[in-house]
Scaffold this active site. Structure first.
Site, PDB file in Angstrom:
ATOM      1  N   GLY A  69     -36.607  37.104   5.874  1.00 24.33           N
ATOM      2  CA  GLY A  69     -37.748  37.985   5.636  1.00 24.33           C
ATOM      3  C   GLY A  69     -37.526  39.405   6.117  1.00 24.33           C
ATOM      4  N   THR A  70     -36.926  39.548   7.279  1.00 29.79           N
ATOM      5  CA  THR A  70     -36.724  40.893   7.831  1.00 29.79           C
ATOM      6  C   THR A  70     -35.818  41.715   6.920  1.00 29.79           C
ATOM      7  OG1 THR A  70     -37.032  40.077  10.080  1.00 29.79           O
ATOM      8  CG2 THR A  70     -35.851  42.167   9.843  1.00 29.79           C
ATOM      9  N   ASN A 149     -49.305  36.911   9.299  1.00 28.70           N
ATOM     10  CA  ASN A 149     -48.689  35.868  10.124  1.00 28.70           C
ATOM     11  C   ASN A 149     -49.521  35.500  11.346  1.00 28.70           C
ATOM     12  OD1 ASN A 149     -47.631  38.654  10.279  1.00 28.70           O
ATOM     13  ND2 ASN A 149     -46.750  37.985  12.213  1.00 28.70           N
ATOM     14  N   GLN A 177     -45.254  34.506   4.746  1.00 31.50           N
ATOM     15  CA  GLN A 177     -46.184  33.464   5.211  1.00 31.50           C
ATOM     16  C   GLN A 177     -46.920  32.799   4.056  1.00 31.50           C
ATOM     17  OE1 GLN A 177     -46.478  32.220   8.216  1.00 31.50           O
ATOM     18  NE2 GLN A 177     -45.182  33.691   9.295  1.00 31.50           N
ATOM     19  N   SER A 197     -38.788  34.145   3.009  1.00 26.69           N
ATOM     20  CA  SER A 197     -37.888  33.709   4.076  1.00 26.69           C
ATOM     21  C   SER A 197     -37.763  32.192   4.053  1.00 26.69           C
ATOM     22  CB  SER A 197     -38.459  34.156   5.419  1.00 26.69           C
ATOM     23  OG  SER A 197     -37.724  33.588   6.472  1.00 26.69           O
ATOM     24  N   HIS A 199     -36.752  29.930   6.423  1.00 27.18           N
ATOM     25  CA  HIS A 199     -37.050  29.039   7.556  1.00 27.18           C
ATOM     26  C   HIS A 199     -38.535  28.789   7.767  1.00 27.18           C
ATOM     27  CE1 HIS A 199     -38.133  31.960  10.883  1.00 27.18           C
ATOM     28  NE2 HIS A 199     -37.558  32.801  10.053  1.00 27.18           N
ATOM     29  N   THR A 235     -20.483  38.408   1.382  1.00 25.58           N
ATOM     30  CA  THR A 235     -20.252  37.085   0.787  1.00 25.58           C
ATOM     31  C   THR A 235     -21.534  36.270   0.853  1.00 25.58           C
ATOM     32  OG1 THR A 235     -17.941  37.186   1.405  1.00 25.58           O
ATOM     33  CG2 THR A 235     -18.830  34.993   0.918  1.00 25.58           C
ATOM     34  N   CYS A 363     -42.701  36.693  16.351  1.00 25.43           N
ATOM     35  CA  CYS A 363     -41.682  37.475  15.645  1.00 25.43           C
ATOM     36  C   CYS A 363     -41.259  38.705  16.417  1.00 25.43           C
ATOM     37  CB  CYS A 363     -42.189  37.868  14.268  1.00 25.43           C
ATOM     38  SG  CYS A 363     -42.629  36.415  13.323  1.00 25.43           S
TER      39      CYS A 363
HETATM   40  N1  PLP Z   1     -42.758  38.897   7.531  1.00 28.33           N
HETATM   41  C1  PLP Z   1     -43.658  38.042   8.036  1.00 28.33           C
HETATM   42  C2  PLP Z   1     -45.069  38.096   7.562  1.00 28.33           C
HETATM   43  C3  PLP Z   1     -43.280  37.104   8.995  1.00 28.33           C
HETATM   44  O1  PLP Z   1     -44.191  36.260   9.493  1.00 28.33           O
HETATM   45  C4  PLP Z   1     -41.933  37.074   9.424  1.00 28.33           C
HETATM   46  C5  PLP Z   1     -41.508  36.148  10.496  1.00 28.33           C
HETATM   47  O2  PLP Z   1     -42.274  35.473  11.080  1.00 28.33           O
HETATM   48  C6  PLP Z   1     -41.022  37.977   8.851  1.00 28.33           C
HETATM   49  C7  PLP Z   1     -41.468  38.878   7.917  1.00 28.33           C
HETATM   50  C8  PLP Z   1     -39.575  37.977   9.246  1.00 28.33           C
HETATM   51  O3  PLP Z   1     -38.905  36.895   8.633  1.00 28.33           O
HETATM   52  P1  PLP Z   1     -37.508  36.368   9.215  1.00 28.33           P
HETATM   53  O4  PLP Z   1     -37.811  35.621  10.463  1.00 28.33           O
HETATM   54  O5  PLP Z   1     -36.973  35.502   8.127  1.00 28.33           O
HETATM   55  O6  PLP Z   1     -36.649  37.567   9.442  1.00 28.33           O
END
Ligand code: PLP
Length: 420
Positions: A69-70, A149, A177, A197, A199, A235, A363
């Site tokens: 996600g990041t 989140n 989310q 994301s 996970h 990769t 996070c």
């Molecule tokens: N965006 C939201 C709304 C999230 O809740 C999170 C992580 O909790 C992220 C982005 C970041 O995702 P990642 O942990 O895959 O980097």
């Protein structure tokens, strides 16, 4: 252990691991290699891309696999804003994830962008009139999260995208989310880009995707071998992509049934907690399915900001039923403030009872500041420090929630009595 922290992460599903296993062992090729093993990996990657596209309602060529996600948020925001020649103005909201806020801040600091940060009301919802008024001819990007989140509030993304369409402004939404809980069809949402994301969905950490509709150009953030059609070099995580596609398809396949079941459990849990502890405040939007005892309006220090007072909304439900205009909330989110305690001490007490949940958001590493989300919703800093989030999974049961509600009561009374 009772795990109620699915918004932080989820375990890898067995079916996902099984789908990944061959790509981690015998079929371990690099998709860029021109031999049989490489071509086999490329076929697996292409299959994963087609599968994600089918789950999201986009073309396979719109899918860019990322590390999560990041990275998806960083690539969407920097990539779309820097590729857009029309100007240097971004619109976002005050309750975005740090991955969005920090990416926007980078563009402001390093590239001279201007930003309009939309406020939210006491439920956490962006106001459409304010969103419309913030859009300008030089607006390069509007980035508003689909679901939050911390408090689970769902934003009116389709309506925001509609406003942006009038000016042909690119729209990005962080759907990290929302995935697995809300419809993700990008055509219906009307967005140009959407972050996901793995996970949070039963795939491993370190895999995710950014969807970017073909009509939009994107400046890469990672430069190198030109993988992912030049948009994300490096990769490819083939096994991760296959696992992610599998997890997303599985989550979509039973979403409607699961949402109904978990929302009902969540509503019962919220009712139980607030009935046991009437001073406790449900943060975020009120619940359609919960019967909440009226809460005393005084002495909580709530409503010191722009909002009307969190929890008041919920209390009013008993009198008038849920408001037709009440925005949605993620079906698996129950987040509260526990006045007179601290979120961290409650977390410790609950941890001793084998209950895993989260104070604010997991996070932001090592942050003990009050949540920017709750502050933006008008909750005073002292009350915001008492926040605890419970996020349910498909495996959560009514029995577990009954135990947790009872343990919350015990923990709350213990922490309060220590606080004097
Ligand atoms: N965006 C939201 C709304 C999230 O809740 C999170 C992580 O909790 C992220 C982005 C970041 O995702 P990642 O942990 O895959 O980097």
């Amino acid at each position: 252990m009772i795990f109620l922290d699915s918004a932080a992460t989820t375990p890898v599903r067995r079916e996902v691991l099984e789908a990944m296993w061959p790509l981690l062992t015998a079929d371990f090729g690099n998709p860029s290699s021109h031999h049989e093993l490489g071509e086999s990996a490329k076929r697996a990657l292409d299959g994963a891309r087609t599968s994600v596209a089918a789950s999201i309602g986009c073309r396979a060529s719109d899918v860019i696999f990322t590390s999560g996600g990041t990275e998806s948020d960083n690539l969407a925001i920097k990539g779309l804003a820097l590729a857009e020649p029309r100007g240097r103005h971004i619109v976002t909201s005050a309750i975005e994830h740090e991955a969005v806020l920090e990416s926007v801040d980078y563009l402001v600091r390093v590239h001279g962008f201007e930003v309009t940060v939309l406020p939210v009301d006491s439920r956490g919802v962006v106001d459409l009139k304010q969103a419309g008024a913030a859009l300008r001819p030089d607006t390069t990007l509007c980035t508003i999260m689909y679901a939050n989140n911390e408090v689970g509030v769902v934003q009116p993304i389709a309506a925001i995208a509609e406003l942006c369409r009038e000016y042909a402004i690119p729209v990005h939404t962080d759907a990290v989310q929302a995935a697995g809980w809300l419809p993700l069809d990008v055509a219906e949402l009307g967005v140009d880009a959407l972050s996901l994301s793995g996970h949070k969905l039963g795939a491993p950490k370190g895999i995710g995707a950014l969807i970017v509709k073909g009509r939009r150009s994107l400046e890469p953030v990672l430069h190198g071998g030109g993988q992912e059609r030049g948009k994300r070099s490096g990769t490819e995580n083939v096994a991760g992509a296959v696992g992610f596609a599998h997890a997303l398809a599985l989550a979509e396949s039973d979403r409607v049934e699961r949402v109904e079941r978990i929302a009902r459990l969540r509503d019962g849990f919220v009712t139980d907690v607030i009935t046991r502890l009437p001073d406790v405040i449900l943060t975020g939007p009120s619940l359609a399915g919960a019967t909440l005892a009226p809460r005393p309006d005084s002495g909580t220090g709530i409503g010191t900001g722009t909002g009307t007072g969190i929890g008041i909304d919920a209390a009013r439900q008993t009198e008038s039923g849920p408001s037709a205009s009440a925005p949605d909330r993620l079906p698996n989110n129950a987040s509260f403030c526990f006045p007179g305690t601290s979120g961290e001490s409650l977390l410790l007490e609950l941890g001793r009872a084998g209950i895993i949940c989260s104070a604010g958001s997991a996070c932001a590493v090592g942050s003990d500041e009050a949540s920017h989300v709750l502050i933006a919703m008008g909750i005073g800093e002292a009350i915001a420090q008492t926040a605890v989030r419970f996020s349910l999974s498909a495996d959560t049961t009514a029995e577990q929630l009954a135990t947790v509600a009872a343990e919350i009561e015990t923990a709350y009374r213990a922490v309060r009595s220590l606080a004097g």
